[in-house]
Scaffold this active site. Sequence first.
Site, short mmCIF file in Angstrom:
data_model
loop_
_atom_site.label_atom_id
_atom_site.label_comp_id
_atom_site.label_asym_id
_atom_site.label_seq_id
_atom_site.Cartn_x
_atom_site.Cartn_y
_atom_site.Cartn_z
CG ASP A 49 -1.95 -1.08 1.23
OD1 ASP A 49 -2.36 -1.47 0.12
OD2 ASP A 49 -2.34 -1.53 2.32
CG ASP A 78 6.17 7.26 -3.74
OD1 ASP A 78 5.56 6.43 -4.45
OD2 ASP A 78 5.61 8.22 -3.21
CG ASP A 167 8.69 9.68 -19.33
OD1 ASP A 167 8.67 10.37 -18.29
OD2 ASP A 167 9.34 8.61 -19.41
NE ARG A 193 12.15 5.61 -11.12
CZ ARG A 193 11.25 6.12 -11.95
NH1 ARG A 193 11.53 6.25 -13.24
NH2 ARG A 193 10.07 6.49 -11.51
#
Length: 208
Positions: A49, A78, A167, A193
């Site tokens: 979750d 995240d 993107d 990232r």
Amino acid sequence: MSHASPDAARSRIVLASNNPGKLREFAALFSTAGIDIVPQGELGVSEADEPHATFVENALAKARHASRATGLPAVADDSGLCVPALLGAPGVYSARYAQRAGREKSDAANNAYLVEQLREVADRRAYYYCVLALVRHADDPEPLIAEGRWAGEIVDAPRGAHGFGYDPHFFVPALGATAAELDPAAKNAASHRALALKALVARLGEIR
């Protein structure tokens, strides 16, 4: 006396995601450190979750869930798109942005809803934000945390066939292209990232 193969020395870390795009990015960068990334789905781990209001809390929750289920170190990210003119939305709800408005849960729906929300907005500045959390074990009191930010702006018309998520609508002025127009190597060198992963990989000696 037996001798271990070179591969036997490679570490394994569980990726707390089954997203193919993320798996490619993580695998490419971690491989440079001699680490194999295993998606949690291959080990029978369900999705965790993501109930929290911050990126770092969600990343930690996912990493701990995967580590607890497998007994292996785990890494989770995240990430999300933040648009200051929309008070930081979609933010932590980037993957469910349209769904929260009663629409389907898909990249296409998210992108359409974002463009709709910005229709009368002149300030199109945006940034992708990523938090990575790596835990050595499920109850690790000192997880490794890294973050990355990638500045751009939102364009109405989608461009490019690479990438995923937002993107096609995320234009990077410094590169003169949307994130979806960049080939994987170019994106892996510049993205939020990638920046977070590089920072984390530089600290991997701390978990050896």
